[in-house]
Design an enzyme around this catalytic site. Structure first.
Site, mmCIF file in Angstrom:
data_model
loop_
_atom_site.group_PDB
_atom_site.id
_atom_site.type_symbol
_atom_site.label_atom_id
_atom_site.label_comp_id
_atom_site.label_asym_id
_atom_site.label_seq_id
_atom_site.Cartn_x
_atom_site.Cartn_y
_atom_site.Cartn_z
ATOM 1 N N CYS A 72 0.854 -1.184 0.000
ATOM 2 C CA CYS A 72 0.000 0.000 0.000
ATOM 3 C C CYS A 72 0.886 1.230 0.000
ATOM 4 O O CYS A 72 1.748 1.384 0.887
ATOM 5 C CB CYS A 72 -0.903 -0.002 1.234
ATOM 6 S SG CYS A 72 -1.833 1.528 1.481
ATOM 7 N N CYS A 181 -1.177 3.642 -6.351
ATOM 8 C CA CYS A 181 -2.055 2.823 -5.501
ATOM 9 C C CYS A 181 -2.067 1.427 -6.099
ATOM 10 O O CYS A 181 -2.213 1.281 -7.325
ATOM 11 C CB CYS A 181 -3.468 3.412 -5.466
ATOM 12 S SG CYS A 181 -4.691 2.348 -4.641
#
Length: 237
Positions: A72, A181
């Site tokens: 992440c 992302c």
């Protein structure tokens, strides 16, 4: 006994990271923690996310993992240094926006798509200041809601959000798109519709290489010749 590699994200996004790691480390065993309940991480407050992330790490440590991959960008840019301090006996590898790759390849008009948390992070600003040349433009696109729409596969919402965030840059001669992302590679074909001649770049390959390097130098590579396994843990929404 060969220990597992832990990997976590706010749901399915980190599977794009896991896929790249498996390509170069096919014999490793993994435990993947998908925190769908708290998706998206990139729209949480720092205080709230701090609690979530530490809880996940504590859960993974119950499985005696040898290394933890933070799949992440938001968690990496905001918390990896803190995690290394709080858990000095565990190796951490993160994913961060591949701004350096885009700049080093001399792209002139770079679009960074990421969550609000990643866009606003100090680390992202550092990456830009360190790597951007004078003749390069980097456009920051804070894609609120996109990771969540991808997570729950809301196709109509995905299309609407992409139009909202990308259509305004169609006249900027965008030649590269940094996917900040891990959810975004899942819809890279939809992104390419807006910029068909642009290079799409994400940080997953670099993360995979870093994982392999750290396992090698710490003598932690799986010595089995069998194909590795993956255990999944998922929190429900």
């Amino acid at each position: 006994m060969n220990k597992k590699i832990g990997i976590f994200d706010s749901g399915i996004g980190g599977l794009t990271t896991l896929k790249e790691i498996k390509k170069i480390l096919p014999n490793e065993d993994f435990i993947y923690y998908a925190d769908s309940k708290n998706n998206p991480f990139g729209e949480k407050s720092k205080k709230e996310l701090n609690i979530i992330v530490h809880n996940i790490v504590n859960e993974l440590l119950k499985y005696d993992v040898k290394l933890i991959v933070i799949a992440c960008n938001t968690v990496t840019t905001k918390f990896i240094n803190l995690l290394r301090k709080d858990y000095p006996n565990i190796l951490f590898v993160g994913v961060e926006p591949a701004i350096k790759v885009a700049c080093d390849n001399n792209y002139k008009n770079i679009l960074l798509m990421a969550t609000p948390g990643t866009i606003s992070s100090k680390r992202t600003k550092e990456l830009i200041n360190k790597n951007k040349k004078e003749d390069q433009n980097i456009y920051l696109v804070s894609c609120t809601g996109l990771a969540n729409a991808i997570e729950i596969n809301e196709k109509i919402r995905i299309n609407k959000l992409l139009y909202k965030y990308l259509n305004v840059y169609k006249d900027k001669n965008i030649d590269s798109i940094v996917l900040g992302c891990t959810h975004y590679p899942i819809i890279k074909n939809k992104i390419k519709i807006y910029f068909p001649n642009s290079k799409i770049i994400d940080g997953n390959k670099g993360t995979a290489k870093r994982v392999k390097y750290l396992l090698e130098v710490n003598n932690l590579l799986n010595n089995s010749n069998k194909k590795g396994t993956t255990k999944f843990i998922q929190t429900k929404r």
